[in-house]
Each structure stands twice: as C-alpha cells, then as structure tokens.
Design an enzyme around this catalytic site. Sequence first.
Site, mmCIF file in Angstrom:
data_model
loop_
_atom_site.group_PDB
_atom_site.id
_atom_site.type_symbol
_atom_site.label_atom_id
_atom_site.label_comp_id
_atom_site.label_asym_id
_atom_site.label_seq_id
_atom_site.Cartn_x
_atom_site.Cartn_y
_atom_site.Cartn_z
ATOM 1 N N ASP A 31 0.952 -1.080 0.121
ATOM 2 C CA ASP A 31 0.054 0.009 -0.102
ATOM 3 C C ASP A 31 0.890 1.339 0.218
ATOM 4 O OD1 ASP A 31 -3.113 0.326 0.903
ATOM 5 O OD2 ASP A 31 -1.847 2.286 1.074
ATOM 6 N N ILE A 32 0.511 2.208 -0.832
ATOM 7 C CA ILE A 32 1.338 3.489 -0.903
ATOM 8 C C ILE A 32 1.189 4.299 0.262
ATOM 9 C CG2 ILE A 32 -0.593 5.108 -1.697
ATOM 10 C CD1 ILE A 32 1.531 5.759 -3.908
ATOM 11 N N ASN A 86 -13.130 -3.359 2.294
ATOM 12 C CA ASN A 86 -13.905 -2.346 2.379
ATOM 13 C C ASN A 86 -14.969 -2.339 1.091
ATOM 14 O OD1 ASN A 86 -12.884 -1.176 4.712
ATOM 15 N ND2 ASN A 86 -11.454 -0.137 3.502
ATOM 16 N N GLN A 93 -14.209 2.489 1.142
ATOM 17 C CA GLN A 93 -13.751 2.073 0.108
ATOM 18 C C GLN A 93 -13.285 3.486 -0.839
ATOM 19 O OE1 GLN A 93 -15.744 -0.784 -2.339
ATOM 20 N NE2 GLN A 93 -14.183 -1.021 -3.857
ATOM 21 N N HIS A 99 -10.020 -5.150 -3.358
ATOM 22 C CA HIS A 99 -8.813 -5.467 -2.756
ATOM 23 C C HIS A 99 -8.967 -5.765 -1.355
ATOM 24 C CE1 HIS A 99 -10.070 -1.100 -2.686
ATOM 25 N NE2 HIS A 99 -9.460 -1.232 -1.305
ATOM 26 N N LEU A 100 -8.028 -6.813 -0.901
ATOM 27 C CA LEU A 100 -8.128 -7.338 0.438
ATOM 28 C C LEU A 100 -6.889 -6.501 1.017
ATOM 29 C CD1 LEU A 100 -8.692 -9.455 2.551
ATOM 30 C CD2 LEU A 100 -6.903 -10.657 1.615
ATOM 31 N N HIS A 101 -7.145 -5.939 1.870
ATOM 32 C CA HIS A 101 -5.919 -5.063 2.613
ATOM 33 C C HIS A 101 -5.350 -6.313 3.594
ATOM 34 C CE1 HIS A 101 -6.918 -0.812 2.125
ATOM 35 N NE2 HIS A 101 -8.182 -1.112 2.075
HETATM 36 P P1 5GP Z 1 -9.701 1.493 0.257
HETATM 37 O O1 5GP Z 1 -9.654 2.650 0.758
HETATM 38 O O2 5GP Z 1 -10.381 1.571 -1.299
HETATM 39 O O3 5GP Z 1 -10.390 0.337 0.989
HETATM 40 O O4 5GP Z 1 -8.112 1.192 -0.051
HETATM 41 C C1 5GP Z 1 -7.434 1.761 -1.032
HETATM 42 C C2 5GP Z 1 -6.084 1.728 -0.852
HETATM 43 O O5 5GP Z 1 -5.314 2.102 -1.886
HETATM 44 C C3 5GP Z 1 -5.617 2.609 0.186
HETATM 45 O O6 5GP Z 1 -5.052 1.987 1.470
HETATM 46 C C4 5GP Z 1 -4.561 3.647 -0.706
HETATM 47 O O7 5GP Z 1 -3.444 3.886 0.135
HETATM 48 C C5 5GP Z 1 -4.089 2.657 -1.626
HETATM 49 N N1 5GP Z 1 -3.784 3.273 -2.666
HETATM 50 C C6 5GP Z 1 -4.364 4.019 -3.677
HETATM 51 N N2 5GP Z 1 -3.620 4.636 -4.544
HETATM 52 C C7 5GP Z 1 -2.476 3.751 -4.550
HETATM 53 C C8 5GP Z 1 -1.563 3.692 -5.664
HETATM 54 O O8 5GP Z 1 -1.368 4.517 -6.624
HETATM 55 N N3 5GP Z 1 -0.602 2.889 -5.210
HETATM 56 C C9 5GP Z 1 -0.601 1.962 -4.035
HETATM 57 N N4 5GP Z 1 0.561 0.896 -3.944
HETATM 58 N N5 5GP Z 1 -1.706 1.923 -3.350
HETATM 59 C C10 5GP Z 1 -2.658 2.802 -3.472
#
Ligand code: 5GP
Length: 113
Positions: A31-32, A86, A93, A99-101
Amino acid sequence: MNNPCLFCRIINGEIPAEKLYEDEEIFAFRDISPQAPTHFLVIPKKHLSGPGAMASEDETLIGKVVRIGAQLARENGVEQCRLVMNNGAEAGQTVFHLHLHVLGGRAMSWPPG
Ligand code: 5GP
Ligand code: ZN
C-alpha cells in the site's frame, strides 16, 4: 483508451507499485500509504468493483485472494494479521477494484474507526 481503474493500471504496469506476488489470477503490492508496519493489498486481476459486485463464479477466485493474503503475511514475518475488504464509500472504499488489505506488525484495536 487507457483503463481508468487505478488498480487495473497497476496490474498492467502502467503505474509502478512494489509487487509482492503475481500469478495468472492475482496481484499483490504494498500500500502506498501504509497503516501498519506491514500493509499490502491483494487483488484479483479480474476487475470487480468490490465485494458487492461478486457473482457466485467469483467465489473461488476471492477465496484465493484471502489464502494468498494470509500466506504472504506469513512469508513477510507476520503470523497474525488483519484482513479487510471495504465495500462501498461509506465503509471507507476509495478504489473501486476489489482489494484485500493485509495489515500486521502492530497490535490492532476493535472496532475499527
Ligand atoms: P480502500 O480505501 O479503497 O479500501 O483502499 C485503497 C487503498 O489503496 C488505500 O489504502 C490507498 O493507500 C491505496 N492506494 C491508493 N492509490 C494507490 C497507488 O497508486 N499505489 C498503491 N500502492 N496504493 C494505493
Ligand atoms: Zn480495475
């Protein structure tokens, strides 16, 4: 035309990411914006907007996402981890490719915020 989905673009290599695992169906990358010492995402290469978009035919694939997530955590030194999906903006989300964290390396509290 470019695929507008951020995670499809990461799978295709259009956007760089720190890859941890890849096979014909699954991609995993860090995760970034990590929320724990270990925080990576496991995604199916098939574009599904989230868990709510799954059909019964996707159950095996998403089961594999979970299995690979726990296995990669272990391989990265994290025996105990939190696995989170999420589903929808209100649930947190922000990227609409399922996606699975996988989070680990620190104690977690419950309930999540
Ligand atoms: P969500 O909030 O949709 O459950 O999770 C999305 C996740 O994607 C977040 O934890 C966010 O930090 C990560 N994310 C968003 N953009 C990027 C990216 O460009 N590269 C990577 N590696 N992770 C990303
Ligand atoms: Zn996608």
